[in-house]
Design an enzyme around this catalytic site. Structure first.
Site, PDB file in Angstrom:
ATOM      1  N   CYS A 186      49.256  -5.857  70.460  1.00 16.05           N
ATOM      2  CA  CYS A 186      50.506  -5.815  69.978  1.00 16.05           C
ATOM      3  C   CYS A 186      51.794  -6.388  70.570  1.00 16.05           C
ATOM      4  O   CYS A 186      53.073  -6.849  70.588  1.00 16.05           O
ATOM      5  CB  CYS A 186      50.888  -4.209  69.797  1.00 16.05           C
ATOM      6  SG  CYS A 186      49.697  -3.626  69.010  1.00 16.05           S
ATOM      7  N   HIS A 209      54.144   0.065  62.730  1.00 17.91           N
ATOM      8  CA  HIS A 209      53.536  -0.907  63.128  1.00 17.91           C
ATOM      9  C   HIS A 209      52.686  -2.210  63.037  1.00 17.91           C
ATOM     10  O   HIS A 209      52.107  -1.967  62.899  1.00 17.91           O
ATOM     11  CB  HIS A 209      52.716   0.045  64.450  1.00 17.91           C
ATOM     12  CG  HIS A 209      52.267  -0.875  65.737  1.00 17.91           C
ATOM     13  ND1 HIS A 209      52.765  -2.256  65.861  1.00 17.91           N
ATOM     14  CD2 HIS A 209      51.503  -0.123  66.480  1.00 17.91           C
ATOM     15  CE1 HIS A 209      52.276  -2.404  67.286  1.00 17.91           C
ATOM     16  NE2 HIS A 209      51.791  -1.020  67.611  1.00 17.91           N
ATOM     17  N   HIS A 222      59.235   0.364  72.463  1.00 18.02           N
ATOM     18  CA  HIS A 222      57.780   0.358  71.889  1.00 18.02           C
ATOM     19  C   HIS A 222      57.386   0.874  70.822  1.00 18.02           C
ATOM     20  O   HIS A 222      56.420   1.322  69.719  1.00 18.02           O
ATOM     21  CB  HIS A 222      55.726  -0.144  72.945  1.00 18.02           C
ATOM     22  CG  HIS A 222      55.133  -0.726  71.633  1.00 18.02           C
ATOM     23  ND1 HIS A 222      55.063  -2.251  71.367  1.00 18.02           N
ATOM     24  CD2 HIS A 222      54.025  -0.846  72.035  1.00 18.02           C
ATOM     25  CE1 HIS A 222      53.716  -2.413  70.617  1.00 18.02           C
ATOM     26  NE2 HIS A 222      53.009  -0.982  71.213  1.00 18.02           N
TER      27      HIS A 222
END
Lengths: 394, 338
Positions: A149, A320, A281
């Site tokens: 990610c 996400h 994040h």
């Protein structure tokens, strides 16, 4: 580090282009929609906003991801108005994780006895980068970064490094990911998906929400961009990347890796105490957000930043988007700095424990700082941690 | 700029665990590719260079318990540990100035198959969270960082680039050392797709994990990595010529200083020879390792570098040319002091 952003683009659940992204952030809109794959199963995700003609009707999953990447990167390149860059001096860096459903589709066809289409597997994960390079005529380094990610943020950071070392004169960098079956079953098995939509940085957070996205920036050395009179949309001032080294999936609860990369990113900025905005994040999972806010607190305290240091997480709006997430959040931060906006963390009602100079806003507000400095964090499986420091146009 | 030296090599190939064994087999002229038979069920019949069972792994890493790590991570851990030991890199306590980079050509195919197939056949309750954690491309690099203690720059590239990024990180002073890794694990389902796409016609594919311990500075006796370049978008003579020229310029060297060329993939032999001829190369024919090791894709460039460093004469330089699976060309210049 003084690397200019001369073009930027995004394709998200709010549409194509940075203006659509900024409008949604300014309005605090959430792009999540309810999904159900099996009876009794409920979760939320974001999907790319499409208009007729955006994708050919019969596009297979892999081609769709490549198409979105190429179109989005081309949008950024057009904005930058780059002309006269020698092909060998133009680089491409693309971040991606699983990329698409191509492998799952291939396996499914084999199991069900149908004819599996192998061509989507021929190109591999580097397809988007290779085809962006083909479209833009790039013949410098073409990189596909896959650090889970944090892929998109690392792609931008490494492209900036290539410019710093004068290997290239211009780079197109970012990330793309369209939600794949493998990704969904994996996070589902970890019980990491929020049934009602993620609420990052909130005491009541209960998981993440996945999504689709792509975003790219065009980078040039600041002095070169100024010399050619390019439209400068922001400046990258620092970058750090490393390994958390704690666990295959869980973040270090002490945030040691996150602290290290944030310090590294801020260390090359001339005035790190200007830190005003942190795009966390912030996945909405219990482990990530607690460790990250604690790490940001430590870094902000060390800086003696006068504050306020606004900490926001955009995944409750954008989902996400995995390999695209870091890039999408960099473009969002650049838009916000340009328009002097602090985006809120949508869905936040009970912020995680913090103290000044940190502020965890839940709604958008004007950005008051005179010379704001922003920090974008991206973390991933395998312990990959990265951070990028950036400022608005000089 | 800071000098970069090659301080240690580790490898797991079809010739077994350990770089010395692989090097000796190459020197003896052994060829690893053979029909896979039962070694990879479901694979096409084309010859492959498969890594034999990793019987030493549990002894080398006694604290790790089944079922993890996955086979590809075991391969990389063995190679990285060998390279770190050969370079005498102290990694306990963990170091933040030692990074890990990894190049690979594809995502973890065996892991993805093992994760997806039970779900596609039997539904969601068959999903393995453990396997999912290993499905990301950087899982093996993450394991190296975690288990060996290298917490510095952490980067994974697909199709080429890890060597360039490692070299840049060291030259810039961002790290004192980088465990630069390459990995290729073959997967039967992907091989079937490769076969249908006509990708199994030329070189036999091979498995390998390789790690070069690259260090900033380094002692005078170590081979130096003097220049690296990456570019192009086709394995044609023009791209190869431009990339070799860029690597020589980066190294501050000219082709006259080169005494050994280790070349790239089989399909590009004509283009590679043409490019070298255009550049005025008059030395011996390039050495190519594909027949011995198979086309090891993500591991190929670093294996070629390891071979060049081990075989080039003293006071000489070597040129390594390799092709990323994304069709980019990488060229690297190595030299050894007298």
């Amino acid at each position: 580090m003084r690397i200019a952003v001369t073009g930027m683009s995004a394709w998200s659940c709010f549409g194509r282009g940075p203006d659509a992204l900024l409008a949604a952030l300014a309005a605090g809109r959430r792009g999540l929609g309810e999904q159900q794959r099996e009876p009794g199963d409920r979760w939320m995700r974001t999907s790319l906003a499409m208009t007729a003609g955006d994708l050919p009707a019969d596009e297979d999953p892999w081609e769709a991801a490549v198409h979105v990447a190429v179109q989005t990167a081309a949008d950024a390149f057009a904005m930058a108005g780059v002309a006269g860059c020698a092909p060998s001096r133009l680089a491409v860096a693309n971040g991606t994780t699983q990329g698409s459903d191509a492998f799952a589709a291939f396996l499914r066809a084999r199991i069900e006895g149908g004819r599996a289409n192998p061509s989507s597997l021929a190109e591999g994960a580097f397809g988007p980068a290779r085809r962006i390079a083909g479209r833009l005529g790039a013949r410098g380094p073409v990189l596909t970064i896959s650090t889970a990610c944090s892929s998109g943020l690392n792609a931008i950071g490494q492209a900036a490094r290539l410019l710093e070392s004068r290997r290239v004169d211009c780079a197109v960098a970012g990330g793309v990911d369209l939600l794949s079956f493998l990704t969904w079953i994996g996070f589902n098995s970890l019980r990491a998906l929020s049934p009602g939509g993620c609420r990052p940085l909130d005491e009541g957070r209960d998981g993440m929400s996945l999504g689709d996205g792509a975003a790219y920036v065009v980078l040039e050395r600041l002095e070169d961009a100024e010399r050619r009179g390019a439209p400068i949309r922001g400046v990258l001032t620092g970058y750090g990347c490393g390994a958390d080294g704690f666990h295959a999936t869980a973040p270090d609860p002490e945030g040691a890796g996150a602290i290290r990369v944030m310090r590294a990113a801020l260390s090359s900025d001339a005035s790190p105490a200007d830190l005003t905005l942190v795009s966390a994040h912030g996945t909405g999972t219990p482990a990530n957000d607690a460790a990250e806010v604690a790490a940001i607190q430590i870094v902000a305290d060390e800086l003696r930043a006068p504050g306020p240091v606004h900490v926001v997480a955009l995944k409750s709006q954008l989902g996400h988007t995995l390999g695209a997430a870091g890039a999408l959040e960099v473009v969002a931060a650049l838009c916000c700095l340009e328009r002097r906006l602090v985006p809120g963390t949508a869905g936040l009602s009970r912020p995680l424990a913090h103290r000044p100079p940190l502020v965890l806003p839940s709604a958008p507000a004007p950005l008051a700082a005179a010379a704001p400095l922003a920090l974008c964090n991206s973390f991933g499986f395998g312990g990959a941690v990265a951070a990028l420091a950036l400022r608005g146009c000089p | 700029m800071i000098d970069v030296a090659l301080a240690g090599v580790g490898a797991v190939t079809a010739f077994g665990v350990g770089w010395p064994g692989t090097l000796a087999a190459i020197r003896r002229g052994e060829l690893a590719p053979r029909p896979p038979g039962d070694a990879l069920p479901g694979a096409p019949a084309a010859p492959l260079a498969l890594v034999p069972p990793l019987t030493t792994f549990r002894d080398t890493f006694p604290k790790l318990r089944d079922p993890l790590p996955e086979r590809e991570t075991q391969m990389l851990l063995l190679a990285a540990r060998e390279a770190a030991c050969a370079a005498a890199l102290e990694l306990d306590p963990p170091r933040h100035d030692v990074g890990v980079t990894l190049d690979r050509a594809a995502m973890p195919g065996r892991v993805a198959t093992a994760l997806l197939e039970p779900v596609l056949r039997g539904g969601l309750r068959r999903t393995s969270p453990l396997l999912f954690s290993q499905s990301v491309s950087n899982a093996p690099a993450g394991a190296v960082a975690r288990l060996l203690g290298a917490r510095g720059p952490h980067l994974v590239t697909m199709g080429g680039g890890a060597l360039l990024l490692s070299f840049e990180a060291l030259r810039r002073g961002e790290a004192e050392a980088v465990l630069a890794c390459g990995l290729e694990e073959l997967c039967a389902d992907r091989l079937r797709a490769d076969e249908e796409n006509g990708l199994l016609r030329e070189a036999a594919l091979g498995e390998a994990a390789v790690c070069l311990a690259l260090v900033a500075g380094g002692s005078p006796g170590l081979p130096r990595v003097c220049g690296v370049a990456q570019g192009g978008l086709a394995t044609d003579a023009d791209a190869i010529e431009a990339c070799v020229e860029a690597a020589l310029t980066d190294a501050g060297a000219d082709l006259g200083a080169i005494s050994l060329v280790v070349g790239g993939e089989v399909e590009a032999v004509g283009a590679e020879d043409e490019a070298l001829a255009r550049l005025g190369w008059g030395g011996p024919a390039p050495v190519r390792l594909k027949a011995a090791l198979g086309e090891t894709r993500g591991a190929a460039a670093l294996l070629s570098m390891a071979y060049a460093a081990a075989t080039m004469p003293p006071a000489a330089s070597a040129l390594v040319i390799e092709f990323g699976w994304d069709t980019q060309v990488t060229a690297c210049v190595l030299s050894r002091a007298p």
